[in-house]
Motif scaffolding. Structure first.
Motif, PDB file in Angstrom:
ATOM      1  N   GLU A 197       0.835  -1.210   0.000  1.00 58.96           N
ATOM      2  CA  GLU A 197       0.000   0.000   0.000  1.00 58.96           C
ATOM      3  C   GLU A 197       0.867   1.256   0.000  1.00 58.96           C
ATOM      4  O   GLU A 197       0.529   2.247  -0.640  1.00 58.96           O
ATOM      5  N   ALA A 198       1.972   1.204   0.714  1.00 57.89           N
ATOM      6  CA  ALA A 198       2.881   2.359   0.787  1.00 57.89           C
ATOM      7  C   ALA A 198       3.642   2.538  -0.523  1.00 57.89           C
ATOM      8  O   ALA A 198       3.887   3.666  -0.951  1.00 57.89           O
ATOM      9  N   VAL A 199       3.994   1.417  -1.155  1.00 55.54           N
ATOM     10  CA  VAL A 199       4.827   1.465  -2.364  1.00 55.54           C
ATOM     11  C   VAL A 199       4.230   0.551  -3.437  1.00 55.54           C
ATOM     12  O   VAL A 199       4.515  -0.646  -3.466  1.00 55.54           O
ATOM     13  N   PRO A 200       3.399   1.104  -4.306  1.00 55.91           N
ATOM     14  CA  PRO A 200       2.885   0.289  -5.416  1.00 55.91           C
ATOM     15  C   PRO A 200       4.062  -0.212  -6.264  1.00 55.91           C
ATOM     16  O   PRO A 200       5.066   0.482  -6.419  1.00 55.91           O
ATOM     17  N   GLY A 201       3.935  -1.420  -6.745  1.00 57.20           N
ATOM     18  CA  GLY A 201       5.007  -1.987  -7.553  1.00 57.20           C
ATOM     19  C   GLY A 201       6.115  -2.605  -6.719  1.00 57.20           C
ATOM     20  O   GLY A 201       7.210  -2.848  -7.214  1.00 57.20           O
ATOM     21  N   LEU A 202       5.836  -2.896  -5.456  1.00 55.83           N
ATOM     22  CA  LEU A 202       6.830  -3.488  -4.578  1.00 55.83           C
ATOM     23  C   LEU A 202       6.988  -4.975  -4.880  1.00 55.83           C
ATOM     24  O   LEU A 202       6.005  -5.692  -5.041  1.00 55.83           O
ATOM     25  N   GLY A 203       8.232  -5.424  -4.980  1.00 58.65           N
ATOM     26  CA  GLY A 203       8.527  -6.836  -5.188  1.00 58.65           C
ATOM     27  C   GLY A 203       9.050  -7.458  -3.910  1.00 58.65           C
ATOM     28  O   GLY A 203       9.570  -6.753  -3.038  1.00 58.65           O
ATOM     29  N   PHE A 204       8.901  -8.772  -3.793  1.00 57.11           N
ATOM     30  CA  PHE A 204       9.381  -9.495  -2.620  1.00 57.11           C
ATOM     31  C   PHE A 204      10.269 -10.656  -3.037  1.00 57.11           C
ATOM     32  O   PHE A 204       9.904 -11.423  -3.931  1.00 57.11           O
ATOM     33  N   VAL A 205      11.417 -10.762  -2.404  1.00 59.74           N
ATOM     34  CA  VAL A 205      12.312 -11.900  -2.570  1.00 59.74           C
ATOM     35  C   VAL A 205      12.212 -12.698  -1.275  1.00 59.74           C
ATOM     36  O   VAL A 205      12.624 -12.229  -0.211  1.00 59.74           O
ATOM     37  N   PHE A 206      11.626 -13.882  -1.368  1.00 58.57           N
ATOM     38  CA  PHE A 206      11.388 -14.741  -0.210  1.00 58.57           C
ATOM     39  C   PHE A 206      12.522 -15.751  -0.102  1.00 58.57           C
ATOM     40  O   PHE A 206      12.710 -16.581  -0.990  1.00 58.57           O
ATOM     41  N   LEU A 207      13.276 -15.675   0.987  1.00 57.83           N
ATOM     42  CA  LEU A 207      14.383 -16.589   1.229  1.00 57.83           C
ATOM     43  C   LEU A 207      13.875 -17.764   2.062  1.00 57.83           C
ATOM     44  O   LEU A 207      13.622 -17.622   3.257  1.00 57.83           O
ATOM     45  N   GLU A 208      13.724 -18.897   1.411  1.00 56.70           N
ATOM     46  CA  GLU A 208      13.181 -20.091   2.067  1.00 56.70           C
ATOM     47  C   GLU A 208      14.293 -20.866   2.763  1.00 56.70           C
ATOM     48  O   GLU A 208      15.366 -21.070   2.191  1.00 56.70           O
ATOM     49  N   LEU A 209      13.989 -21.301   3.978  1.00 52.99           N
ATOM     50  CA  LEU A 209      14.967 -21.985   4.808  1.00 52.99           C
ATOM     51  C   LEU A 209      14.236 -22.929   5.745  1.00 52.99           C
ATOM     52  O   LEU A 209      13.148 -22.602   6.217  1.00 52.99           O
ATOM     53  N   SER A 210      14.839 -24.073   6.033  1.00 55.41           N
ATOM     54  CA  SER A 210      14.209 -25.005   6.969  1.00 55.41           C
ATOM     55  C   SER A 210      14.321 -24.474   8.397  1.00 55.41           C
ATOM     56  O   SER A 210      15.201 -23.671   8.722  1.00 55.41           O
ATOM     57  N   ARG A 211      13.442 -24.945   9.234  1.00 53.04           N
ATOM     58  CA  ARG A 211      13.436 -24.571  10.656  1.00 53.04           C
ATOM     59  C   ARG A 211      14.790 -24.924  11.289  1.00 53.04           C
ATOM     60  O   ARG A 211      15.352 -24.150  12.065  1.00 53.04           O
ATOM     61  N   GLU A 212      15.311 -26.094  10.942  1.00 51.83           N
ATOM     62  CA  GLU A 212      16.575 -26.551  11.527  1.00 51.83           C
ATOM     63  C   GLU A 212      17.739 -25.654  11.108  1.00 51.83           C
ATOM     64  O   GLU A 212      18.581 -25.272  11.927  1.00 51.83           O
ATOM     65  N   GLU A 213      17.793 -25.307   9.824  1.00 55.33           N
ATOM     66  CA  GLU A 213      18.860 -24.449   9.322  1.00 55.33           C
ATOM     67  C   GLU A 213      18.754 -23.049   9.936  1.00 55.33           C
ATOM     68  O   GLU A 213      19.763 -22.448  10.319  1.00 55.33           O
ATOM     69  N   ALA A 214      17.544 -22.529  10.049  1.00 54.65           N
ATOM     70  CA  ALA A 214      17.357 -21.205  10.649  1.00 54.65           C
ATOM     71  C   ALA A 214      17.830 -21.210  12.107  1.00 54.65           C
ATOM     72  O   ALA A 214      18.539 -20.290  12.538  1.00 54.65           O
TER      73      ALA A 214
END
Length: 174
Positions: free
Chosen positions: A97-114
């Protein structure tokens, strides 16, 4: 045809590498890095340091501030890159809502690794004991517009380059 991506949020649970990958993306695109953790109010940091997870109310003003920082950055810097956990869809929508055209890079990681990464991270306010709450809160952004999911166990520069290439390609589609 999708909207051009004006700024990117690097998101995921604690320990996924948001800061390192955000820095790499900014380097690859000639962008400007905004470290979201720097904008947490002292009460949030105290709460997390004590091992107490943040709730929606704790995050509300923080998310508003991050949206303002992105808007401000867009006025003065090309390619802002924000690091922010953005665990719930409603948090991401607030930033969109604040920034139209915002992209997201989702860094997926296992619970154990995190848990392993956070446990080995010196001097950070986020304890490994909060990893379970992060995964309980996480609503993966799969299927959301302008979102790229990446395996956070890949090398930092590889992830930064992939995200930068995706961002450029998204803007070439106009």
């Amino acid at each position: 045809m999708s909207k051009p991506i004006t700024a990117v949020v690097v998101m995921g649970v604690s320990g996924c590498g948001k800061s390192c990958i955000g820095e790499s993306i900014a380097k690859h695109v000639g962008g400007y890095l905004i470290e979201g953790d720097q904008f947490h109010p002292p009460a949030n940091i105290e709460k997390m340091s004590a091992g107490i997870p943040l709730d929606d109310d704790d995050r509300a003003d923080w998310l508003t501030r991050l949206g303002q920082e992105l808007v401000s950055a867009l006025e003065t810097h090309p390619y802002p890159v924000l690091t922010c956990s953005s665990l719930k869809r409603k948090y991401r929508e607030r930033l969109r809502e604040a920034v139209p055209g915002l992209g997201f890079v989702f860094l997926e990681l296992s619970r154990e690794e995190a848990a392993q990464r956070v446990g080995n991270r010196p001097g950070h306010f986020m304890p490994a004991s909060l990893i379970d709450s992060q995964f309980a809160t996480l609503e993966p952004p799969h299927g959301e517009p302008s979102t790229l999911a990446l395996d956070a166990t890949q090398p930092i520069d590889t992830l930064g380059r992939k995200a930068a290439d995706w961002w450029r390609a998204s803007n070439d589609d106009r």
